[in-house]
Design a protein around this motif. Structure first.
Motif, short mmCIF file in Angstrom:
data_model
loop_
_atom_site.label_atom_id
_atom_site.label_comp_id
_atom_site.label_asym_id
_atom_site.label_seq_id
_atom_site.Cartn_x
_atom_site.Cartn_y
_atom_site.Cartn_z
N PRO A 31 -9.77 -12.10 -2.72
CA PRO A 31 -9.66 -12.65 -1.36
C PRO A 31 -10.65 -13.79 -1.12
CG PRO A 31 -9.81 -10.25 -1.29
CD PRO A 31 -10.13 -10.67 -2.70
N THR A 32 -10.19 -14.81 -0.40
CA THR A 32 -11.07 -15.94 -0.09
C THR A 32 -11.62 -15.82 1.33
OG1 THR A 32 -9.12 -17.20 0.54
CG2 THR A 32 -9.99 -17.58 -1.67
N ILE A 33 -11.36 -14.68 2.00
CA ILE A 33 -11.89 -14.49 3.34
C ILE A 33 -12.98 -13.42 3.31
CG2 ILE A 33 -10.09 -15.36 4.88
CD1 ILE A 33 -8.67 -12.68 4.61
N ASP A 34 -14.01 -13.67 4.08
CA ASP A 34 -15.19 -12.81 4.03
C ASP A 34 -14.89 -11.39 4.48
OD1 ASP A 34 -16.92 -14.56 3.01
OD2 ASP A 34 -17.87 -15.14 4.91
N GLY A 35 -15.47 -10.44 3.77
CA GLY A 35 -15.44 -9.05 4.22
C GLY A 35 -14.21 -8.28 3.79
N TRP A 36 -13.22 -8.95 3.21
CA TRP A 36 -12.01 -8.26 2.79
C TRP A 36 -12.11 -7.93 1.30
CZ3 TRP A 36 -7.63 -6.98 5.77
CH2 TRP A 36 -7.75 -7.35 7.12
N LYS A 37 -11.69 -6.69 0.98
CA LYS A 37 -11.77 -6.25 -0.41
C LYS A 37 -10.36 -5.92 -0.91
CE LYS A 37 -13.85 -2.64 -3.22
NZ LYS A 37 -14.48 -1.32 -3.19
N ALA A 38 -10.05 -6.38 -2.11
CA ALA A 38 -8.76 -6.05 -2.71
C ALA A 38 -8.96 -5.20 -3.96
CB ALA A 38 -8.02 -7.34 -3.08
N GLU A 39 -8.12 -4.21 -4.11
CA GLU A 39 -8.09 -3.40 -5.34
C GLU A 39 -6.64 -3.28 -5.77
OE1 GLU A 39 -10.95 0.22 -4.88
OE2 GLU A 39 -10.57 -0.61 -2.90
N THR A 40 -6.42 -3.16 -7.07
CA THR A 40 -5.03 -3.14 -7.51
C THR A 40 -4.60 -1.75 -7.97
OG1 THR A 40 -3.38 -4.42 -8.71
CG2 THR A 40 -5.27 -3.69 -9.98
N LEU A 41 -3.30 -1.48 -7.84
CA LEU A 41 -2.72 -0.27 -8.40
C LEU A 41 -1.63 -0.58 -9.42
CD1 LEU A 41 -3.35 0.70 -5.11
CD2 LEU A 41 -3.00 2.80 -6.42
N GLY A 42 -0.99 -1.73 -9.26
CA GLY A 42 0.08 -2.05 -10.19
C GLY A 42 0.58 -3.46 -9.97
N ASP A 43 1.21 -4.05 -11.00
CA ASP A 43 1.62 -5.45 -10.88
C ASP A 43 3.09 -5.69 -11.12
OD1 ASP A 43 1.75 -5.17 -13.70
OD2 ASP A 43 1.36 -7.31 -13.92
N ASP A 44 3.88 -4.63 -11.42
CA ASP A 44 5.28 -4.93 -11.76
C ASP A 44 6.27 -3.87 -11.29
OD1 ASP A 44 6.98 -6.89 -13.10
OD2 ASP A 44 7.40 -5.34 -14.59
N ILE A 45 5.85 -2.60 -11.31
CA ILE A 45 6.82 -1.54 -11.01
C ILE A 45 6.20 -0.53 -10.05
CG2 ILE A 45 8.22 0.33 -12.01
CD1 ILE A 45 8.46 -1.47 -14.53
N ASN A 46 6.99 -0.11 -9.10
CA ASN A 46 6.52 0.83 -8.07
C ASN A 46 7.60 1.88 -7.86
OD1 ASN A 46 5.54 2.09 -5.78
ND2 ASN A 46 5.77 0.31 -4.44
N TRP A 47 7.25 3.13 -8.12
CA TRP A 47 8.17 4.24 -7.84
C TRP A 47 7.74 4.84 -6.50
CZ3 TRP A 47 8.53 7.30 -13.16
CH2 TRP A 47 9.30 6.53 -14.05
N MET A 48 8.66 4.84 -5.55
CA MET A 48 8.31 5.29 -4.19
C MET A 48 9.17 6.47 -3.75
SD MET A 48 7.62 1.79 -2.07
CE MET A 48 9.24 1.08 -2.33
N ARG A 49 8.53 7.29 -2.93
CA ARG A 49 9.18 8.53 -2.48
C ARG A 49 8.71 8.79 -1.05
NH1 ARG A 49 11.00 12.79 -5.69
NH2 ARG A 49 10.37 11.77 -7.62
N PHE A 50 9.61 9.24 -0.20
CA PHE A 50 9.20 9.64 1.14
C PHE A 50 8.66 11.06 1.10
CE2 PHE A 50 11.92 6.09 2.30
CZ PHE A 50 11.17 5.50 3.32
N GLY A 51 7.44 11.24 1.62
CA GLY A 51 6.87 12.58 1.70
C GLY A 51 7.47 13.35 2.87
N LYS A 52 7.12 14.64 2.95
CA LYS A 52 7.66 15.48 4.03
C LYS A 52 7.27 14.95 5.39
CE LYS A 52 7.54 19.76 1.39
NZ LYS A 52 6.59 19.21 0.39
N ASP A 53 6.09 14.32 5.44
CA ASP A 53 5.60 13.78 6.70
C ASP A 53 6.27 12.46 7.08
OD1 ASP A 53 4.62 12.33 4.62
OD2 ASP A 53 2.51 12.75 5.00
N GLY A 54 7.21 11.97 6.25
CA GLY A 54 7.89 10.71 6.55
C GLY A 54 7.17 9.48 6.03
N GLU A 55 6.01 9.71 5.38
CA GLU A 55 5.29 8.57 4.81
C GLU A 55 5.90 8.18 3.47
OE1 GLU A 55 1.26 9.85 4.55
OE2 GLU A 55 0.84 9.32 6.63
N LEU A 56 5.90 6.88 3.22
CA LEU A 56 6.39 6.38 1.94
C LEU A 56 5.19 6.26 0.99
CD1 LEU A 56 8.81 5.24 0.37
CD2 LEU A 56 8.28 2.99 1.32
#
Ligand SMILES: Nc1nc2c(ncn2[C@@H]2O[C@H](COP(=O)(O)OP(=O)(O)OP(=O)(O)O)[C@@H](O)[C@H]2O)c(=O)[nH]1
Ligand SMILES: O=C([O-])CC(=O)C(=O)O
Ligand SMILES: [Mn+2]
Length: 612
Positions: free
Chosen positions: A289-314
């Motif tokens: 990030p080029t803006i102060d105070g913001w932090k970026a961390e990565t989890l993945g760069d190409d593929i994302n497997w997503m599932r809705f939890g019981k609480d409705g969160e993705l």
């Protein structure tokens, strides 16, 4: 070696097979019978094995060892110039009914295709070693681990799969403990060797077949040794086959990066972003990030497997273990996180240029261009040569754990809650820097109508605008209309309070003078900040017929040589351009025929009404 001489060796290697998984043993026996390799080798995934294989690859001339002081334990190799990218024309979805492959896929009757492929694979591994690679996509301790076994006659594929996926003995143990289902993924470069015949550095076949059987969940890949054609855990399994599994099991397999952003107030958000191949996923995933105070961390760069939890969160998880990133344009100024990861070594580079001191180079890596290089095809190269030193689709293959900014949650099999989804493409005109969808349904419409100029990631013309739904055009393993309907159905389990906000982005818009309207790369953090502030209800926006765009002063431009007027240019919605765009969307939707979800047809009607 003749069949009689070979047979005992095979029997022996199967007797000594390091597994009791009956289905796997039977499949390995069947394939070795068909492909007639000189020997069968079970990949254990160990360091010692990798050293042996890479030594052999150096010996064979496939790879060169790089200067260990620059890139420890790293290698570079060049492919056959006719084998440099995914081959979409030669990629097939062989569902039992043609209708289920849909208009976006090539289709052939599965029995007919098996007949053709059986002919090609007959004896295709003669003179070579057949490697058996047990792998898992996602975590081994996931609730329902997704196993695969790739059989390949390419040691380069083994060394690359070791970086890209979790492979080897641990996987095999778990597979047999649970007698688990696995996706059989068969790969051959299609270049058998006659006795005494000298091998070439990059064996492959002019004829290529990248074939998926969605009902039986199997993959047959023939003739190519490159990237997504050959590393079968990646596009073939984790997108094409997984999208079918996801349809049947109620989840989503997507061509997306996953990024964690933490605000100066220490609030964290997870952003998933779908951009077509070579359109900026790896770069955004490794954002500095080029803006102060913001932090970026990565989890993945190409593929994302997503599932809705019981609480409705993705929730989303990255099933891969490495990066297979586009090299050109990756540099210390644009993507320092990737550069630092690569500098730690343990990487395989393909089709990049070599420096005289035993390092690698590609366009955009450094400010200064080296005076002399060996280009990706092995020729002398100087800046005057007038051709790129690295192939435009040259790649680095690097373990994800070498990324300093890797988020801890990468290791969590449950994945992370997704707060925002970005759809993006490469468009010189028309599409604003960022647009927030009116609501979830409109966001799905944005994804369904996503468009982008084609890139070198696939063989064929570059720079042609095409529709690329959810950036999945080449990767949807079934009917595209059914796929879009699945997005609608599966998210029906959730509600507006839990669904992520959706945004359309375009880092590639041009100004009248031909330059980029937006600096991109690290400065994309400013767009993400705006998106998060929209989630928090803090940032201003203007409503337009296509969605909400930033007001000129709602984007943080601190430290940037840009004025609010420049922002206005980057986010403008030009009714004339959109008149054309709507026509393009109409033509696109017409191609779906009956399988276009009614919800999307009405979204198009509403868009037209808003422009009327
Ligand atoms: N102008 C501009 N170019 C970008 C930006 N982000 C990425 N690029 C360029 O886009 C190209 C490919 O980007 P990647 O991030 O590797 O693409 P990807 O989406 O991960 O691609 P695949 O691995 O093929 O799925 C590189 O040449 C980058 O330099 C950006 O914000 N602005
Ligand atoms: O599959 C590949 O060869 C590389 C890749 O990520 C893509 O093309 O999207
Ligand atoms: Mn990709």
């Amino acid at each position: 070696m003749g069949i009689t001489a070979r047979q005992p060796l095979l029997d022996e290697s199967l007797e000594n097979a390091p597994t009791t998984h009956a289905k796997l043993l039977a499949w390995v026996a069947e394939v070795s019978e068909l492909t007639q390799p000189d020997s069968v080798y079970w990949v254990d995934g160990s360091e010692a094995e990798n050293t042996r294989l890479t030594d052999e690859l150096v010996e064979a001339g496939t790879l060169k060892r790089l200067n260990p002081e620059l890139f420890p334990n790293s290698f570079a190799g060049s492919s056959d110039p006719k084998d440099v990218a995914r081959v979409e024309e030669r990629t097939f979805i062989c569902s039992e009914n043609e209708r289920d492959a849909g208009f976006t896929n090539n289709w052939m009757d599965p029995a007919e295709m098996k007949g053709i492929l059986t002919e090609r694979f007959k004896g295709s591994m003669r003179g070579r070693t057949m490697y058996v690679i047990p792998f898992v996509m996602g975590h081994l301790d996931a609730e329902d681990p997704k196993f695969g076994v790739e059989i390949t006659d390419s040691a380069y594929v083994v060394a690359s799969m070791r970086i890209m996926a979790r492979i080897g003995t641990d996987v095999l143990r778990k597979m047999e403990e649970t007698d688990a289902f696995f996706v059989p993924a068969l790969h051959s470069v299609g270049a058998p060797l006659e006795p005494g015949e000298q091998d070439v550095p990059w064996p492959c076949n002019e004829e290529k077949w990248i074939v998926h059987f969605p009902e039986e969940r199997s993959i047959w890949s023939y003739g190519s040794g490159y990237g997504g054609n050959a590393l079968l855990g990646k596009k073939c399994y984790s997108l094409r086959i997984a999208s079918v599994m996801a349809r049947d099991e109620g989840w989503l397999a997507e061509h997306m990066l996953i990024l964690k952003l933490t605000s100066p107030e220490n609030k964290s958000y997870h952003i998933a972003a779908a951009f077509p191949s070579a359109c900026g996923k790896t770069n955004l995933a490794l954002l500095d990030p080029t803006i102060d105070g913001w932090k970026a961390e990565t989890l993945g760069d190409d593929i994302n497997w997503m599932r809705f939890g019981k609480d409705g969160e993705l929730r989303g998880v990255n099933p891969e273990a490495g990066l297979f990133g586009v090299a050109p344009g990756t540099g210390w100024s644009t993507n320092p996180n990737a550069m630092r990861a690569i500098a730690k070594g343990n990487s395989i580079f393909t089709n990049v240029a070599l420096t005289d001191d035993g390092g690698v180079w590609w366009e955009g890596m450094t400010e200064e261009t080296p005076a002399h290089l060996t280009d990706w095809q092995g020729n002398d190269w100087t800046p005057e040569s007038g051709r790129p030193a690295a192939h435009p689709n040259s790649r680095f293959c690097t373990p994800i754990e070498q990324i300093d900014m890797l988020a801890d949650d990468y290791h969590d099999p449950e994945g992370v809650k997704i707060d925002a989804i970005l759809f993006g493409g490469r468009r010189k005109t028309t599409v604003p820097l960022v647009t927030e969808a009116h609501d979830w349904a409109h966001g799905i419409f944005m994804g369904a109508t996503l468009s982008s100029e084609t890139t070198a990631a696939a063989a064929g013309a570059v720079g042609v605008v095409r529709r690329d739904p959810m950036a999945m055009l080449p990767f949807i393993g079934y009917d595209a209309g059914d796929y879009l309907k699945h997005w609608i159905t599966v998210s029906g389990k959730s509600d507006a309070a839990h669904l992520p906000k959706i945004f359309l982005v375009n880092w590639f818009r041009r100004t009248a003078d031909g330059g980029f309207a937006w600096p991109g790369f690290g400065d994309n953090s400013r767009v993400l900040k705006w998106a998060i502030e929209r989630i928090e209800g803090k940032a201003d926006a203007v409503e337009t017929p296509i969605g909400y765009i930033p007001t000129p002063d709602s984007l943080d431009l601190t430290g940037l040589d840009m004025t609010p007027a420049d922002v206005e240019e980057a986010v403008k919605v030009d009714p004339k351009e959109w008149h054309e765009e709507v026509k393009g969307i109409e033509e696109w939707f017409a191609r779906f025929g009956d399988s276009l979800p009614a919800e999307l047809a009405s979204q198009l009607d509403e868009l037209k009404e808003r422009f009327a």
